[in-house]
Scaffold this motif. Sequence first.
Motif, PDB file in Angstrom:
ATOM      1  N   MET A  76       2.412   1.822  18.789  1.00 17.29           N
ATOM      2  CA  MET A  76       2.413   3.281  18.633  1.00 17.29           C
ATOM      3  C   MET A  76       1.525   3.835  19.737  1.00 17.29           C
ATOM      4  O   MET A  76       0.367   3.408  19.863  1.00 17.29           O
ATOM      5  N   THR A  81       0.638   9.788  16.639  1.00 17.12           N
ATOM      6  CA  THR A  81       0.270  10.101  15.258  1.00 17.12           C
ATOM      7  C   THR A  81      -0.560  11.396  15.226  1.00 17.12           C
ATOM      8  O   THR A  81      -1.069  11.840  16.265  1.00 17.12           O
ATOM      9  N   LYS A  85      -4.428   7.439  17.542  1.00 10.79           N
ATOM     10  CA  LYS A  85      -4.517   6.036  17.128  1.00 10.79           C
ATOM     11  C   LYS A  85      -5.009   5.228  18.316  1.00 10.79           C
ATOM     12  O   LYS A  85      -4.394   5.259  19.387  1.00 10.79           O
ATOM     13  N   ARG A  97       0.039  -4.566  10.629  1.00  3.15           N
ATOM     14  CA  ARG A  97       1.278  -3.781  10.555  1.00  3.15           C
ATOM     15  C   ARG A  97       2.092  -3.951  11.838  1.00  3.15           C
ATOM     16  O   ARG A  97       3.303  -4.136  11.796  1.00  3.15           O
ATOM     17  N   ALA A 132       5.524   9.689  15.763  1.00  3.94           N
ATOM     18  CA  ALA A 132       5.753   9.019  14.479  1.00  3.94           C
ATOM     19  C   ALA A 132       5.881  10.058  13.374  1.00  3.94           C
ATOM     20  O   ALA A 132       4.975  10.870  13.168  1.00  3.94           O
ATOM     21  N   ASP A 133       7.019  10.039  12.677  1.00  6.81           N
ATOM     22  CA  ASP A 133       7.207  10.923  11.524  1.00  6.81           C
ATOM     23  C   ASP A 133       7.966  10.164  10.439  1.00  6.81           C
ATOM     24  O   ASP A 133       8.913  10.675   9.851  1.00  6.81           O
ATOM     25  N   GLY A 134       7.571   8.908  10.233  1.00  4.90           N
ATOM     26  CA  GLY A 134       8.251   8.066   9.235  1.00  4.90           C
ATOM     27  C   GLY A 134       9.423   7.327   9.847  1.00  4.90           C
ATOM     28  O   GLY A 134      10.138   7.853  10.702  1.00  4.90           O
ATOM     29  N   GLY A 135       9.587   6.065   9.414  1.00  4.81           N
ATOM     30  CA  GLY A 135      10.747   5.287   9.861  1.00  4.81           C
ATOM     31  C   GLY A 135      10.678   4.815  11.299  1.00  4.81           C
ATOM     32  O   GLY A 135      11.707   4.666  11.955  1.00  4.81           O
ATOM     33  N   THR A 136       9.475   4.526  11.780  1.00  2.73           N
ATOM     34  CA  THR A 136       9.409   4.082  13.182  1.00  2.73           C
ATOM     35  C   THR A 136       9.974   2.676  13.344  1.00  2.73           C
ATOM     36  O   THR A 136      10.529   2.352  14.380  1.00  2.73           O
ATOM     37  N   ARG A 137       9.838   1.834  12.292  1.00  2.00           N
ATOM     38  CA  ARG A 137      10.374   0.468  12.462  1.00  2.00           C
ATOM     39  C   ARG A 137      11.899   0.480  12.423  1.00  2.00           C
ATOM     40  O   ARG A 137      12.543  -0.266  13.149  1.00  2.00           O
ATOM     41  N   TYR A 188       7.951  11.548   7.234  1.00  2.00           N
ATOM     42  CA  TYR A 188       6.591  11.182   6.826  1.00  2.00           C
ATOM     43  C   TYR A 188       6.161  11.854   5.523  1.00  2.00           C
ATOM     44  O   TYR A 188       5.562  11.210   4.653  1.00  2.00           O
ATOM     45  N   ASP A 191       7.844   9.948   2.863  1.00  2.00           N
ATOM     46  CA  ASP A 191       7.364   8.562   2.855  1.00  2.00           C
ATOM     47  C   ASP A 191       6.001   8.455   2.152  1.00  2.00           C
ATOM     48  O   ASP A 191       5.772   7.553   1.348  1.00  2.00           O
ATOM     49  N   ASP A 197       9.706   2.593  -1.592  1.00  2.00           N
ATOM     50  CA  ASP A 197       9.928   2.687  -0.154  1.00  2.00           C
ATOM     51  C   ASP A 197      10.729   1.452   0.245  1.00  2.00           C
ATOM     52  O   ASP A 197      10.343   0.337  -0.119  1.00  2.00           O
TER      53      ASP A 197
HETATM   54  N1  UDP Z   1       1.528   6.326  10.332  1.00  2.00           N
HETATM   55  C1  UDP Z   1       0.476   6.834  11.053  1.00  2.00           C
HETATM   56  N2  UDP Z   1      -0.467   5.971  11.551  1.00  2.00           N
HETATM   57  C2  UDP Z   1      -0.380   4.624  11.365  1.00  2.00           C
HETATM   58  C3  UDP Z   1       0.690   4.126  10.624  1.00  2.00           C
HETATM   59  C4  UDP Z   1       1.630   4.998  10.115  1.00  2.00           C
HETATM   60  O1  UDP Z   1       0.383   8.044  11.272  1.00  2.00           O
HETATM   61  O2  UDP Z   1      -1.246   3.894  11.841  1.00  2.00           O
HETATM   62  C5  UDP Z   1       2.533   7.270   9.791  1.00  2.00           C
HETATM   63  C6  UDP Z   1       3.684   7.425  10.778  1.00  2.00           C
HETATM   64  O3  UDP Z   1       4.216   8.727  10.700  1.00  2.00           O
HETATM   65  C7  UDP Z   1       4.668   6.415  10.244  1.00  2.00           C
HETATM   66  C8  UDP Z   1       4.479   6.637   8.755  1.00  2.00           C
HETATM   67  O4  UDP Z   1       3.085   6.774   8.600  1.00  2.00           O
HETATM   68  O5  UDP Z   1       5.981   6.652  10.714  1.00  2.00           O
HETATM   69  C9  UDP Z   1       4.992   5.529   7.868  1.00  2.00           C
HETATM   70  O6  UDP Z   1       4.383   4.317   8.229  1.00  2.00           O
HETATM   71  P1  UDP Z   1       4.953   2.926   7.769  1.00  2.00           P
HETATM   72  O7  UDP Z   1       3.867   1.906   7.932  1.00  2.00           O
HETATM   73  O8  UDP Z   1       5.643   3.043   6.473  1.00  2.00           O
HETATM   74  O9  UDP Z   1       6.036   2.570   8.927  1.00  2.00           O
HETATM   75  P2  UDP Z   1       7.359   3.299   9.400  1.00  2.00           P
HETATM   76  O10 UDP Z   1       7.894   4.131   8.261  1.00  2.00           O
HETATM   77  O11 UDP Z   1       6.967   4.136  10.587  1.00  2.00           O
HETATM   78  O12 UDP Z   1       8.281   2.182   9.780  1.00  2.00           O
END
Ligand code: UDP
Length: 253
Positions: A76, A81, A85, A97, A132-137, A188, A191, A197
Amino acid sequence: MSETIQAPFARPDGRAIDQLRPITFQTGIAPHALGSVLVGFGDTRVICAASIDNRVPSWMRAQKVEGGWMTAEYSMLPYSTLDRKQRDISRGKADGRTIEIQRLIGRSMRAVFDLKKLTGKTIWIDCDVLQADGGTRTASITGAYVAAQIAVQKLIAQEALAENPFTDSVAAISVGVYQDTPVLDLNYLEDKDARVDANLVMTGSGKYVETQSSGEEATFTRDELNSLLELGAKGITEITQLQQAAIQQGLAD
Ligand code: UDP
């Protein structure tokens, strides 16, 4: 467009419960990589780039394993964020993570790829989250496939590869139980409040590569899980079509 199901409540961005965020692909974003794309799932944006290394990892050489390798790295960007970060390199190590996500991306790609056909090469997939706004993976996996497929087809055009090792396409989507209702593609705000989830990785032909679903200090029912799988499959079908168009665009760039 397929029918959409209205939520019994308002989703933060007004979507129907089975509606994806706007999904966008901007190919050729990183011209030094053989394949690249900026993938957007709503406000989540990830740069995915595929680079070719003309050697295989030392463990493959040592064990005389035939073929090639494909692996992924995820990070990231500091400004992706809301609160900055710190870069892993400044902290001195990748967090758990990050490692979990990059291994998931690599596994997802290798599930639809015949490594034996990638003789003597490694494909590196770099996924860097811009916003990043949720669902980055899930966005990363979806973009990684587009970047890698473009790279592979360019290798074939350059006569550096005999045939396409991909056996299927792969994409991923998040689903979850938000306000007691199964919904597709959580942002996000959703989430962080979701009771359940889940992340689904699926092939274009509708098979599963990975299903991860967890209750957040909560449990879920078989019916809820079934609904999540159904929503996810609908999302993957739509995303697969968009990926195919993006690959064609990337090859025409
Ligand atoms: N997030 C953040 N900082 C971090 C980790 C996550 O701001 O260090 C926020 C980011 O918007 C991310 C969301 O929380 O997309 C959900 O994180 P998750 O670990 O569930 O992974 P993601 O949904 O991105 O795959």
